[in-house]
Write a protein that holds these residues in place. Structure first.
Motif, PDB file in Angstrom:
ATOM      1  N   SER A   1      52.408  61.521  42.598  1.00 64.02           N
ATOM      2  CA  SER A   1      53.337  60.399  42.489  1.00 64.02           C
ATOM      3  C   SER A   1      53.895  60.062  43.861  1.00 64.02           C
ATOM      4  O   SER A   1      54.023  60.937  44.727  1.00 64.02           O
ATOM      5  N   ASP A   2      54.235  58.807  44.069  1.00 62.45           N
ATOM      6  CA  ASP A   2      54.830  58.381  45.332  1.00 62.45           C
ATOM      7  C   ASP A   2      56.291  58.810  45.406  1.00 62.45           C
ATOM      8  O   ASP A   2      56.981  58.932  44.392  1.00 62.45           O
ATOM      9  N   ILE A   3      56.761  59.029  46.628  1.00 65.03           N
ATOM     10  CA  ILE A   3      58.182  59.300  46.869  1.00 65.03           C
ATOM     11  C   ILE A   3      58.895  57.958  47.001  1.00 65.03           C
ATOM     12  O   ILE A   3      58.510  57.128  47.823  1.00 65.03           O
TER      13      ILE A   3
ATOM     14  N   GLN B   1      47.683  52.821  59.705  1.00 66.28           N
ATOM     15  CA  GLN B   1      47.011  51.853  58.851  1.00 66.28           C
ATOM     16  C   GLN B   1      45.859  51.189  59.582  1.00 66.28           C
ATOM     17  O   GLN B   1      44.824  50.860  58.975  1.00 66.28           O
ATOM     18  N   ASP B   2      46.015  51.010  60.881  1.00 69.83           N
ATOM     19  CA  ASP B   2      44.945  50.437  61.699  1.00 69.83           C
ATOM     20  C   ASP B   2      43.713  51.340  61.665  1.00 69.83           C
ATOM     21  O   ASP B   2      42.574  50.868  61.529  1.00 69.83           O
ATOM     22  N   ILE B   3      43.925  52.652  61.759  1.00 70.56           N
ATOM     23  CA  ILE B   3      42.821  53.607  61.689  1.00 70.56           C
ATOM     24  C   ILE B   3      42.149  53.542  60.318  1.00 70.56           C
ATOM     25  O   ILE B   3      40.920  53.524  60.203  1.00 70.56           O
TER      26      ILE B   3
ATOM     27  N   VAL C   1      48.756  58.340  55.777  1.00 70.04           N
ATOM     28  CA  VAL C   1      49.699  57.293  56.185  1.00 70.04           C
ATOM     29  C   VAL C   1      50.937  57.317  55.295  1.00 70.04           C
ATOM     30  O   VAL C   1      52.068  57.146  55.768  1.00 70.04           O
ATOM     31  N   ALA C   2      50.753  57.534  53.995  1.00 70.88           N
ATOM     32  CA  ALA C   2      51.890  57.565  53.072  1.00 70.88           C
ATOM     33  C   ALA C   2      52.858  58.696  53.421  1.00 70.88           C
ATOM     34  O   ALA C   2      54.079  58.505  53.406  1.00 70.88           O
ATOM     35  N   SER C   3      52.334  59.866  53.751  1.00 69.45           N
ATOM     36  CA  SER C   3      53.203  60.990  54.123  1.00 69.45           C
ATOM     37  C   SER C   3      53.902  60.726  55.450  1.00 69.45           C
ATOM     38  O   SER C   3      55.078  61.071  55.621  1.00 69.45           O
TER      39      SER C   3
ATOM     40  N   ARG D   1      53.863  65.047  47.273  1.00 72.22           N
ATOM     41  CA  ARG D   1      53.096  63.927  46.738  1.00 72.22           C
ATOM     42  C   ARG D   1      51.845  64.427  45.997  1.00 72.22           C
ATOM     43  O   ARG D   1      51.460  63.870  44.964  1.00 72.22           O
ATOM     44  N   TRP D   2      51.219  65.487  46.525  1.00 72.18           N
ATOM     45  CA  TRP D   2      49.990  66.026  45.917  1.00 72.18           C
ATOM     46  C   TRP D   2      50.284  66.765  44.616  1.00 72.18           C
ATOM     47  O   TRP D   2      49.576  66.596  43.622  1.00 72.18           O
ATOM     48  N   PHE D   3      51.339  67.578  44.617  1.00 70.46           N
ATOM     49  CA  PHE D   3      51.716  68.306  43.399  1.00 70.46           C
ATOM     50  C   PHE D   3      52.070  67.349  42.262  1.00 70.46           C
ATOM     51  O   PHE D   3      51.683  67.543  41.121  1.00 70.46           O
TER      52      PHE D   3
END
Length: 338
Positions: free
Chosen positions: A193-195, A118-120, A308-310, A188-190
């Protein structure tokens, strides 16, 4: 353009080509350099690695210069950098580039921790530079064909298998970060939606870290998904299956064959067809997408937030400690896990 030039200057000067560098001359970084050296409108400034043997291999494969220190490459002037160094160095290297207004592609996982990732993301957003995360599997032509086949469909479930032998290189991560993070990103890409639910089963059979992982997920949209990954299978296998209300899609990511079953009838019959699949090298397609985002200022194909989400989901999978695969009383010939 000097490495201290602005992101705007990089876009304005795109006509004269982009000066691009690579950080990390391992297998992946050397391949980055090879591809970049062959792209039109790109000058490969060089590749950075502290190890002389790595630098020698990279220059033999891609040509160009090699540097032992990051500042040496900065002094030559670069518009963009791809970071293929060990994950624990991503944060430091990425911030060093961002402070110089250099656009970056960071190999997966984006960082060691969610906080560093998240910093990046925050630093890149504040500086107005392009940040893309290297989830190269999205650019596999078979994956692209699957994505197109399920577009607009009501997805019910996804199954992904990514197995193979223990990697020859020693790593400080297990199969979840090394392998499964690819497929977490694909789920997530397919589904777009978020896990929201994670049910991991991990085991350490022959390694210190987990070398077997059976991971189950539920997305916010209600899709059930699972990943089967390990380092115990004597051959590589990469497959994806997607069930929707209207079709069933099967893809082999190694042979790049994608098959679609559809037209289900009450008597159990259905139709089947093979889908067209492209022949692009995934890494080449990924790097072209990154450089296009740099030139245009458009959103990159895999954003920092997505990376970051993955990573966050992969880390959640590791919160359950890995356990021995079998008790000492049951020692015997190793069974193949596929």
């Amino acid at each position: 353009m000097s490495s201290k030039g602005s992101a705007f200057d990089a876009k304005a000067d795109a006509k004269r080509g982009l000066r691009v560098g690579v950080v990390g001359a391992g297998v992946m970084g050397s391949n980055h350099a090879r591809v970049l050296a062959g792209l039109p409108g790109v000058t490969l400034v060089g590749i950075v690695d502290p190890l002389p043997e790595h630098r020698a291999r990279a220059t033999a494969l891609a040509g160009g210069r090699a540097f032992a220190e990051l500042d040496e490459m900065f002094d030559e002037g670069v518009d963009a950098v791809t970071i293929a160094a060990p994950t624990h160095l991503h944060h430091e290297i990425a911030l060093a580039c961002i402070t110089r207004n250099i656009h970056i592609l960071v190999e997966k996982p984006v960082a060691t921790t969610v906080e560093e990732g998240q910093d990046i993301v925050n630093a890149a957003r504040s500086a107005g530079v392009t940040l893309m995360v290297g989830h190269v599997e999205r650019f596999n032509p078979a994956v692209a064909a699957i994505k197109q086949a399920i577009s607009g469909e009501d997805i019910l479930s996804i199954g992904i298998t990514r197995v193979g032998p223990f990697p020859p290189r020693m790593s400080n991560v297990g199969v979840v970060i090394d392998l499964a993070v690819h497929d977490i990103d694909l789920i997530r890409w397919f589904t777009e939606s978020d896990i929201v639910e994670v049910q991991p089963q991990l085991s350490s059979a022959v390694a210190e870290r987990e070398d077997i992982a059976l991971l189950q997920f539920r997305t916010a949209s209600g899709v059930l998904a699972h990943i089967n990954t390990n380092w115990l299978t004597p051959f590589k296998a990469r497959s994806v299956t997607v069930a929707t209300r209207g079709k069933y899609v099967m893809g082999d990511l190694l042979t790049r064959q994608v098959t679609e079953c559809f037209g289900f009838k009450p008597d159990g019959s259905y139709s089947m067809r093979h889908l067209p699949v492209g022949h692009d090298e995934p890494l080449r397609a990924e790097l072209i997408a990154f450089l296009d985002a740099v030139r245009t200022g458009n959103m990159p194909a895999v954003s920092g937030d997505e990376g970051v989400a993955s990573l966050e989901i992969a880390i959640r999978c590791l919160e359950q400690p890995a356990k021995p695969a079998a008790s000492a009383a049951r020692k015997g010939p190793r069974r193949i896990a596929g």
